[in-house]
Design a protein around this motif. Structure first.
Motif, short mmCIF file in Angstrom:
data_model
loop_
_atom_site.label_atom_id
_atom_site.label_comp_id
_atom_site.label_asym_id
_atom_site.label_seq_id
_atom_site.Cartn_x
_atom_site.Cartn_y
_atom_site.Cartn_z
N SER A 53 58.03 63.43 28.41
CA SER A 53 58.46 62.84 27.09
C SER A 53 59.67 62.65 27.23
O SER A 53 60.55 62.28 25.56
CB SER A 53 58.01 64.38 26.02
OG SER A 53 59.16 65.20 25.86
N ILE A 70 70.29 51.78 34.23
CA ILE A 70 70.13 52.13 32.76
C ILE A 70 70.32 52.24 31.58
O ILE A 70 71.79 53.38 31.71
CB ILE A 70 69.01 53.97 32.60
CG1 ILE A 70 67.96 53.73 34.05
CG2 ILE A 70 68.58 53.65 31.33
CD1 ILE A 70 67.67 54.57 34.30
N PRO C 12 54.36 55.28 35.21
CA PRO C 12 54.25 54.37 35.53
C PRO C 12 54.68 53.84 37.04
O PRO C 12 53.83 52.76 37.40
CB PRO C 12 56.10 53.58 34.91
CG PRO C 12 56.40 54.83 35.34
CD PRO C 12 56.11 56.08 35.27
#
Ligand code: ADP
Ligand code: MG
Lengths: 345, 305, 303
Positions: A53, A70, C12
């Motif tokens: 999550s 990222i 994914p």
């Protein structure tokens, strides 16, 4: 001193609209979307939510430890007035380990196998100014004792592989506390440990947090622990903060259907039969790759309706501290919840 | 640790013994060594005389035993060709080969480790691609050809370096590059793979979480762990390189043990060949043994067990 | 006190993989691997050239013409009669190169076959039976690694005389070490799998298990090692021939051609450069093919 008093009032950590996108082969993974929360000095925030999550990503973003490819975005991500999203690498380095520390999930692999416990503990201190080895050593021993390790002095010359998982996690905690940080982030610190040791480590963390008056972000699956140590709770689902508020309010009046589902999963002493299967929430989490819209919980929600595909309003309690994101009013859910609890029983 | 060393030492000894037997048996590969030694046009009496002189008429195992006992005391017999004690021949030549090997492995390590580290820190960057290209090319490069190309380029065309000989340090540059390039690809690949592996490990994240600088993370935390297998590979490569010195030494006319091997093989000088095979094997065995011990010492998990 | 099961979380990467069948994936990886494709194409071209040498070669590779010695290649001012010039005996260099491909590929292939058979037998036995067999094989591998290959090969060829058969035999008997190491490790890995235990449980004979359960599952690793060792054997043959103790004149071997050209290197460097470059390209192509095959057949091992 007066300045310090002033600083007690403003939040130590203030996050607004934190978003983390990860480029993958299949497209952009919107792993964390629009997270906001504040944390005051000495406060404990518990983040709960199932695996995947985005809890770890959120905490790594705070520490500036996300991978090279990222980049987190946020309207605001301030630690004691320092904007973390734009801070230089050097600024982040000076914060990390000194003013904010992190404890990871995997004690077995989180210590460097090539160096002694002592070297690694002392490094945490020497990296941030103190170059006096004698003092660093004394501090290392002091902290090892504090985290409940016996024969602390002789442990300093041991290597990680000579310690059990529980001891290694205690060492990790000691290492995180070497510089008396103002914020400590513990990401599922006990998941990899034996059940008997889990409680000890969590109790230790909570005690140290109170004793040293640190702010703490504790990520855990253990709702019993949340009830005992948290000041605030944040519930994450599929990269979003679906509900957040003071622990009493969350437990007394869970408002988001997902939070209700979670709380239904706790075995209650006397009420849950031995060996009965824990309640789980059926359904699939939608893919977060590509466009994500509406409420991501709708695929598993018993109150789902076509409106859940649209924009989801944020409800704020009259006190202003308890918020959740759902198209339903808390009152609407109340009746259903009673029914479903009844149906479940 | 001591246990490990003793066990490893026992193994090394057994391997050395077996190798000595194999290199001794080479003598009998041609059938009757006396006939081979007597050469063409020798009479039967000559052959018999030689057979008795060298003791070829004794059972093979007896001959092996006496050869081995002599070898252990440093006596490898007399060279058929040079008419000198083999041991002194080899002793004279060994220093050149050792120097060459040392230069070669240093060159390989000094180029391969930094390249491997940078390639791992920046995967798919230009440096990574360059390193990959170097290692792929290096594995396919015939070292005798590489040596000749260097001679054509730097000795014949540019006239910068001497093509052969051992007179000065400049004579060692091209041989060092050729020999070192032979060991470089494997070392570089292992360094890169090891660094990549270590860099994704949890304790690297811990080091960053402590506030360590990238330099410190790379060198103190990552390289220290990634280098452990590289050390033993380097020792193994050093052993291979000494064995491969025969090619380099013959191209650059470096009068070392490799050159001696080539000379003695070309001249059917079997005692010298036998001794050289044994000596080169002993180097390999010693290096791998030392590598294993060093490896165990570098890895705390093995050191304390 | 677990929350909802983690099967609900969406990976994914998983989604991407679920699509095509394993066969399609393998093909896609195979044809999508640039190194593998380049390597395989070059090897295929050289193989065809070697097979069709009598048809393609413009001249007899053995025919000397002492009046036309050391003619330069066409790009260095030579004539189209001898595209790559002639050597010190006036033999057509291109024709010798083409026939040299036969020698290299033949030696590489047969030597890899011999050493592959020896090494695989040893490695599989060690991995499957373990215990004493394993100890003996491991010991033999250690002994073999301790012997300096070039030196031993040179010595044996010198004693037995340099011919194609001797060179192939010596290389075949010397290069089995990597086969044994890799096959041992692969067998160890496969041995513990369920289908092997199942075959053992129903009482299948040991040869049967080895042939029909173990071998098919270590075959891809074997093919990779065969490829790489073929390149190794080709390089070694050239080295031996270069040192004058491999294939003997007048056989056209690339290593020998470099060696013969060496004496004229000062004035005619192309005599050395051309055969060496061809050798380099062949070995490079085979290695690219081997590395590519390893990547393609064992995606989890990709670095
Ligand atoms: N480096 C990464 N690359 C791609 N996906 C990632 C990466 N890190 C995390 N994710 C994905 O982001 C999601 C959230 O991960 P995480 O924060 O670790 O979840 P949690 O800690 O709540 O279990 C997961 O679906 C995970 O697969
Ligand atoms: Mg996590």
């Amino acid at each position: 001193m007066s300045q310090n008093n002033f600083r007690q009032d403003i939040p130590l950590l203030s996050i607004d609209n934190l978003t983390i996108d990860i480029p993958t082969a299949a497209g952009t993974l919107h792993a964390v979307r629009g997270i906001s929360f504040d944390l005051k000095r000495g406060e404990t925030l518990c983040i709960v939510g199932e695996s995947g999550s985005g809890k770890s990503l959120t905490s790594l973003a705070l520490m500036g430890l996300l991978g090279k490819n990222i980049t987190p975005r946020a309207d605001k991500m301030e630690f004691d007035g320092v904007e973390l999203t734009t801070a230089s690498a050097r600024t982040m380095r000076n914060l990390r380990g000194a003013r904010m520390s992190m404890i990871f999930q995997e004690p077995m692999t989180s210590l460097n196998p090539a160096y002694t416990i002592g070297d690694q503990l002392m490094e945490a201190l020497t990296l941030h100014g103190s170059t006096n080895r004698k003092k660093a050593r004394a501090r290392a021993i002091e902290l090892l004792e504090k985290v409940g390790i016996t024969a602390a002095e002789s442990r300093l010359s041991q290597y990680p592989h000579q310690l059990s998982g529980g001891l290694r996690q205690r060492v990790m905690i000691a290492m995180a506390l070497m510089c008396e940080p103002e914020l400590i982030i513990a990401d599922e610190p006990t998941t990899a440990l034996d059940v008997t040791i889990q409680a000890q480590i969590l109790r230790l963390l909570a005690e140290l947090q109170r004793e040293m008056n640190m702010a703490m972000i504790l990520i855990t699956h253990d709702l019993g622990v949340v009830a005992r140590v948290a000041d605030k709770v944040a519930v994450m689902y599929a990269g979003e903060l679906v509900e957040t508020g003071p622990v009493d309010e969350i437990f007394a009046a869970p408002s988001h259907p997902y939070t209700r589902g979670l709380l239904r999963c706790i075995p209650l002493p006397g009420k849950t039969k031995r060996g009965s299967v824990l309640g789980t929430i059926p359904g699939i989490v939608p893919s977060l790759v590509g466009e994500v819209n509406g409420c991501t919980f709708r695929t598993r929600c018993e109150h789902a309706s076509p409106a859940c595909r649209g924009t989801i309003p944020l409800h704020t309690s009259p006190t202003g501290t308890h918020t959740f994101r759902c198209i339903h009013q808390p009152e609407d859910l109340e009746t259903d919840a009673v029914q479903s609890t009844g149906a479940n029983a | 640790m001591l246990n490990f060393i003793l066990k490893r030492l026992g193994l090394a000894f057994l391997v050395a013994l077996t190798v000595s037997f194999i290199s001794f048996s080479l003598l009998f590969l041609s059938g009757d060594p006396a006939i081979a030694l007597a050469g063409e046009g020798a009479t039967d009496q000559d052959v018999v005389a030689i057979r008795e002189l060298y003791g070829f008429d004794r059972p093979m195992l007896v001959q092996y035993a006496s050869w081995l006992v002599n070898a252990l005391s440093g006596d490898f017999g007399e060279s058929y060709y040079f008419k000198l004690p083999v041991s002194s021949l080899i002793a004279d030549r060994l220093s050149v080969t050792m120097l060459l090997g040392l230069c070669g492995i240093s060159f390989a390590l000094l180029t391969a480790v930094p390249l491997g580290v940078i390639a791992a820190i920046r995967p798919n960057s230009i440096i990574d691609r360059f390193a990959l290209f170097l290692s792929v090319a290096g594995q396919a490069m015939p070292s005798f050809w590489f040596g000749l190309i260097l001679i054509v380029a730097f000795s014949i065309k540019l006239r910068w370096l001497p093509p052969s000989g051992t007179d000065s340090w400049r004579h060692f540059i091209m041989p060092t590059v050729v020999l070192g390039y032979y060991a470089m690809p494997a070392i570089m690949r292992l360094t890169r793979a090891g660094m990549l592996d270590v860099l994704s490990s949890d304790y690297i994240r811990t080091a960053r979480a402590k506030g360590a600088s990238e330099m410190r993370v790379m060198f103190k935390h990552a390289l220290r762990n990634a280098i452990i297998p590289v050390v033993s590979l380097a020792a193994v490569q050093m052993g291979f390189m000494l064995g491969g010195s025969i090619v380099v030494e013959s191209i650059f006319a470096l009068h070392g043990a490799g050159y001696l091997a080539w000379e003695s093989i070309s001249r059917n000088d079997l005692p010298t060949v036998q001794a050289l095979i044994l000596v080169f094997s002993m180097f390999y065995i010693t290096f791998t043994f030392l590598a294993d011990v060093l490896n165990a010492w570098l890895d705390p998990r093995m050191r304390s067990s | 006190m677990t929350l909802a099961p983690s099967t609900n979380s969406v990976d994914p990467l998983l989604q991407d993989i679920v699509g095509p069948t394993p066969g399609q994936q393998l093909r896609r990886r195979f044809f999508g691997h640039r190194g593998l494709m380049i390597g395989a194409s070059v090897v295929a071209v050289l193989l065809v050239i070697a097979l069709l040498a009598p048809v393609i070669a413009p001249h007899d590779p053995y025919a000397q013409d002492l009046l036309a010695r050391m003619k330069p290649p066409v790009f260095l001012g030579g004539t189209w009669e001898h595209i790559l010039g002639t050597d010190h005996l006036g033999r057509d260099y291109l024709s010798r190169l083409i026939y040299g491909a036969r020698v290299s590929l033949l030696i590489g292939f047969v030597a890899a076959l011999i050493s592959g058979t020896i090494g695989t037998a040893m490695g599989v036995a060690a991995g499957y039976f373990g215990g004493r067999t394993d100890a003996v094989v491991t010991f033999l591998i250690n002994v073999r690694l301790a012997m300096p290959v070039v030196l031993v090969a040179l010595a044996v060829v010198a004693i037995l005389g340099g011919s194609l058969q001797v060179v192939i035999g010596v290389l075949g008997l010397l290069l089995w070490d990597r086969f044994a190491v890799v096959m041992r490790a692969s067998t160890l890995q496969v041995r513990g799998r369920e289908y092997v235990s199942a075959a053992q449980a129903v009482g299948a004979s040991t040869p049967r298990i080895l042939l029909s359960e173990i071998m098919p599952n270590i075959l891809n690793n074997l093919i990779v090692v065969i490829t790489l060792e073929m390149a190794h054997a080709i390089l070694l043959e050239a080295t031996l021939s270069f040192l004058g103790l491999g294939v003997q004149p007048p056989t056209p071997s690339w290593g020998l051609m470099v060696s013969e050209g060496k004496n004229m290197m000062l004035f005619e460097p192309w005599l050395v450069l051309i055969p060496g470059a061809v050798l380099f390209v062949l070995v490079l192509a085979i290695n690219l093919m081997g590395d590519g095959l390893r990547d393609v057949t064992a995606p989890e091992n990709r670095s």
